[in-house]
Design a protein around this motif. Structure first.
Motif, PDB file in Angstrom:
ATOM      1  N   ARG A 278       7.601  -7.701  -5.976  1.00 23.57           N
ATOM      2  CA  ARG A 278       7.379  -8.105  -5.216  1.00 23.57           C
ATOM      3  C   ARG A 278       8.668  -8.643  -4.349  1.00 23.57           C
ATOM      4  O   ARG A 278       8.913  -8.432  -3.141  1.00 23.57           O
TER       5      ARG A 278
ATOM      6  N   ARG B  11       0.844  -0.762   0.126  1.00 21.48           N
ATOM      7  CA  ARG B  11       0.418  -0.200   0.219  1.00 21.48           C
ATOM      8  C   ARG B  11       0.960   1.765   0.000  1.00 21.48           C
ATOM      9  O   ARG B  11       0.872   2.139  -0.372  1.00 21.48           O
TER      10      ARG B  11
ATOM     11  N   ASP C 289      -5.331 -10.676  -7.049  1.00 20.43           N
ATOM     12  CA  ASP C 289      -4.315 -11.359  -6.159  1.00 20.43           C
ATOM     13  C   ASP C 289      -4.278 -12.687  -6.541  1.00 20.43           C
ATOM     14  O   ASP C 289      -2.828 -13.379  -5.885  1.00 20.43           O
TER      15      ASP C 289
HETATM   16  O1  C5P Z   1      -3.673  -7.090   3.406  1.00 21.15           O
HETATM   17  P1  C5P Z   1      -4.228  -5.812   2.581  1.00 21.15           P
HETATM   18  O2  C5P Z   1      -5.653  -5.701   2.487  1.00 21.15           O
HETATM   19  O3  C5P Z   1      -3.557  -4.419   3.713  1.00 21.15           O
HETATM   20  O4  C5P Z   1      -3.600  -5.407   1.548  1.00 21.15           O
HETATM   21  C1  C5P Z   1      -2.760  -4.509   0.149  1.00 21.15           C
HETATM   22  C2  C5P Z   1      -3.191  -5.586  -1.023  1.00 21.15           C
HETATM   23  O5  C5P Z   1      -1.386  -6.133  -1.066  1.00 21.15           O
HETATM   24  C3  C5P Z   1      -3.479  -6.890  -1.294  1.00 21.15           C
HETATM   25  O6  C5P Z   1      -5.040  -6.521  -1.387  1.00 21.15           O
HETATM   26  C4  C5P Z   1      -2.142  -7.190  -2.944  1.00 21.15           C
HETATM   27  O7  C5P Z   1      -2.710  -7.132  -3.351  1.00 21.15           O
HETATM   28  C5  C5P Z   1      -1.201  -6.571  -1.534  1.00 21.15           C
HETATM   29  N1  C5P Z   1      -0.312  -7.924  -0.983  1.00 21.15           N
HETATM   30  C6  C5P Z   1       0.335  -8.498  -1.742  1.00 21.15           C
HETATM   31  N2  C5P Z   1       1.121  -9.667  -0.610  1.00 21.15           N
HETATM   32  C7  C5P Z   1       1.422 -10.099   0.420  1.00 21.15           C
HETATM   33  C8  C5P Z   1      -0.143  -8.667   1.241  1.00 21.15           C
HETATM   34  C9  C5P Z   1      -0.328  -7.470   0.277  1.00 21.15           C
HETATM   35  O8  C5P Z   1       0.151  -9.152  -2.831  1.00 21.15           O
HETATM   36  N3  C5P Z   1       2.051 -10.359   1.081  1.00 21.15           N
END
Ligand code: C5P
Length: 215
Positions: A104, A39, A179
């Motif tokens: 990532r 974010r 996701d």
């Molecule tokens: O946990 P939260 O809903 O705040 O995460 C926001 C976005 O960050 C998720 O929808 C996803 O796209 C990404 N995310 C991810 N991998 C993670 C944590 C979050 O891709 N380990």
């Protein structure tokens, strides 16, 4: 691995961060919200006018960005951005940014460093399946879409965000879709994760289920 690593994954709004925070306090270990990292990058891109479709520009920006956690605050280049990263505009773009492999890799490296430095409970999408495949314990939290949207709505409303429930449902569905379909480290339940459906459980019940496994 000397430090304890507990992974909590699952779709948006399943209660991961609420539960992880409480468990981290009970165990007196650090809580890392990896979603906040993706974010923060997304917030910075929007703030600085970087095109969300321009992968090269996003990767360059991410390479020059510093993300830290201290005292339950998230720092983006030394500035606290706890609230800025929770807007629907960030939510609506974050999954697009988070599917970029190079971004990532930068985040995962930071996450692994944190897990090496101290014991953590880390929540996200790929913690048990990719970041810490050898985590001591893995949980996968789920809940029905309506319940997840309702929880997120109550949480954001309480913080003063101007939102409506339909927008939240759409945001959650859209993010879960991107996701879980991305090619690199998608949202998936690790084979050895304990799955907990939190739809009809309150916070205390989920925490107590998790604490039982930890014991
Ligand atoms: O946990 P939260 O809903 O705040 O995460 C926001 C976005 O960050 C998720 O929808 C996803 O796209 C990404 N995310 C991810 N991998 C993670 C944590 C979050 O891709 N380990």
């Amino acid at each position: 691995m000397n430090n304890m690593v507990i992974a909590i994954d699952g779709p948006a709004g399943a209660g991961k961060s609420t539960i992880a925070k409480i468990v981290s306090n009970k165990l007196d270990i650090n809580y890392i919200d990896t979603g906040a990292m993706y974010r923060a990058i997304t917030y910075k891109a929007i703030r600085d006018g970087i095109d969300i479709n321009d992968e090269e520009a996003l990767i360059e920006m991410a390479k020059k960005t510093q993300i830290d956690f201290k005292d339950n605050n998230i720092y983006l280049d030394n500035e606290i951005v706890n609230e800025e990263i929770r807007t629907l505009s960030v939510s609506g773009n974050v999954s697009k940014v988070a599917q970029i492999k190079e971004i990532r890799e930068i985040m995962v490296e930071l996450q692994r460093k944190m897990g090496k430095r101290y014991s953590v409970i880390m929540d996200g999408r790929d913690i048990g399946s990719y970041v810490f495949k050898d985590a001591n314990l893995k949980f996968y939290l789920t809940a029905g879409i309506n319940e997840r949207a309702r929880r997120r709505y109550v949480e954001l409303k309480a913080k003063g965000h101007k939102i409506n429930l339909d927008d939240i449902v759409n945001d959650i569905k859209n993010r879960d879709d991107i996701d879980s379909k991305r090619s690199f480290a998608p949202l998936i339940k690790a084979d050895d994760a304990v799955e907990i459906d939190t739809t009809s459980k309150n916070i205390e019940e989920v925490v107590s289920d998790i604490m039982e496994y930890i014991k």
